[in-house]
Design an enzyme around this catalytic site. Structure first.
Site, PDB file in Angstrom:
ATOM      1  N   CYS A  43       2.795  -0.100 -12.015  1.00 28.17           N
ATOM      2  CA  CYS A  43       3.196   1.115 -12.747  1.00 28.17           C
ATOM      3  C   CYS A  43       4.285   0.725 -13.751  1.00 28.17           C
ATOM      4  CB  CYS A  43       3.645   2.227 -11.803  1.00 28.17           C
ATOM      5  SG  CYS A  43       4.968   1.773 -10.665  1.00 28.17           S
ATOM      6  N   ALA A  72       0.782  -1.249   0.000  1.00 27.07           N
ATOM      7  CA  ALA A  72       0.000   0.000   0.000  1.00 27.07           C
ATOM      8  C   ALA A  72       0.806   1.288   0.000  1.00 27.07           C
ATOM      9  CB  ALA A  72      -0.928   0.001   1.217  1.00 27.07           C
TER      10      ALA A  72
END
Length: 428
Positions: A373, A253
């Site tokens: 990403c 996270a």
């Protein structure tokens, strides 16, 4: 050292390239030694050298007969800082050369002062001469050869566009905390502060600024009214689509932007758990939650095992998997030099392990959103293809524009966003 920004930039770039340090870790250490606008100039020089490294290295090789090694190596980076200024900044040539040459003393390279001066002046004399010598792609596009080959293989039509996008300075996206403001109301605050918005993403309501501003100038930032988060990253919480009364897990996270966004969009969750293996980075999750007035259970734990788990299955899981970061090179140009080709296979295996383990924590009928990403197919659509073959109780929800695509691959600068990948899975 503190009086010469070029010396600080050379030291920072030396640490990144030669010692494998992160620019995000090294730059703040050097910025502590300067004040005001000098912090911005130092950032510009460091990011510029790292962004254009192969090209600058090529320029130096043309000007120096014998490479600087050993204790003199830091002077090599001082020369790179000098050439970057002469090629890519508006700093007057005489000031760029003079300040760079003066950087030799705080770096304890005073004996090389005349040589550095000569190299920079020689570069200036030949700066406008056009060479007919063809350049290798690694120099032409300022990316490592192994990465260029992977992008050419994955995106034969778009590879040059991707590499060009990676060289741009990243834009600034905002996420309005809808607990405290509507997006329209916050845009009025921005207009009153004379901060222009160039677009709003239709799906996530993310705001793209016309130009980046200092965080201190953003209305209500320290009161939790707004956060800085790229438009691609803001798709996660919307795609996850958490509902009231649900038990949600955000895996890997840190630094917590997506955790906070999930809570902003759905304040009536049964529980929100954020785990990350890095305790220091987990502290940033807690800082972000605190600034925004939100709460979640944070756990320092390895997503590849369930030693931290209390046995309660989750309704929805966001897995922001550890990845190569190749979609965010424009924000973190040091990724080009810190990553190696061999890292990718290792990351793919790690992603497989985490995905398999986290799937077991999901309730039947639950949703898992896989995110990276990265723009490398190995980590993204190929990873999900393999998972769907191995995991008979998993089905893919179509979130892409084409029915044929596996997941949604966003390429760098597509709609102004970073490179990102999402795949939405339902547990049968």
């Amino acid at each position: 050292m503190s009086s010469n920004i070029r010396a600080l930039a050379a030291k920072c770039c030396f640490q990144v390239v030669e010692k494998g340090r992160s620019l995000a870790d090294e730059l703040p250490k050097q910025q502590e030694k300067v004040e005001g606008k000098d912090k911005g100039l130092l950032q510009e020089l460091c990011y510029g050298v790292i962004r254009y490294l192969p090209e600058l290295e090529y320029d130096v090789r043309e000007l120096i007969a014998k490479p600087l090694t050993g204790k003199q190596r830091v002077a090599h980076f001082l020369i790179l800082v000098g050439i970057y200024q002469l090629k890519y900044t508006r700093i007057p040539d005489h000031a760029a050369v003079g300040e760079t040459v003066n950087g030799a003393k705080p770096l304890k390279q005073l004996h090389l002062k005349a040589m550095i001066n000569g190299v920079l002046r020689n570069f200036l004399r030949n700066k406008d001469k056009v060479s007919d010598k063809p350049l290798p792609d690694a120099i032409k596009f300022n990316h490592p050869s192994w990465f260029i080959k992977k992008i050419q293989h994955g995106y034969p039509e778009d590879w040059q566009k991707i590499l060009t996008a990676n060289m741009q300075k990243p834009p600034m996206w905002l996420r309005v905390n809808q607990h405290k403001n509507t997006v329209d109301a916050y845009q009025e605050k921005l207009a009153a502060a004379e901060i222009a918005v160039s677009k709003q993403d239709e799906f996530s309501k993310a705001l793209l600024l016309t130009r980046a501003v200092d965080v201190n100038k953003l209305p209500g930032f320290f009161d939790g009214e707004v956060s800085i988060q790229d438009g691609a990253a803001q798709q996660a919480a919307v795609l996850l689509n958490s509902q009231a009364g649900e038990n949600i897990l955000d895996c890997c996270a840190a630094p917590g932007g997506k955790t906070c966004h999930i809570l902003e969009l759905q304040p009536k969750l049964k529980a929100m758990t954020a785990i990350d293996v890095d305790e220091e980075r987990l502290a940033r999750v807690e800082d972000n939650l605190s600034r925004l007035g939100l709460s979640a259970k944070t756990i320092a734990g390895d997503a590849g095992s369930d030693s931290w788990w209390d046995g309660q299955q989750f309704d929805r899981i966001l897995l922001d998997a550890p990845c190569s970061g190749t979609g965010v090179i424009r924000r973190h140009p040091d990724i080009k030099w810190l990553r190696k080709a061999s890292d990718i296979d290792t990351l793919v295996i790690l992603q497989q392990q985490i995905l398999k383990n986290v799937w077991s924590l999901l309730k039947p009928g639950g949703t898992l959103l896989y995110a990276t990403c990265s723009i490398l197919p190995q980590e993204n659509k190929e990873q999900i293809q393999r998972f769907l073959l191995d995991q008979q109780d998993a089905s893919l929800v179509n979130i892409a524009q084409s029915q044929q695509e596996i997941g949604w691959q966003i390429l760098p600068d597509e709609q102004g966003m970073d490179g990102f990948y999402y795949a939405k899975l339902i547990k049968k």
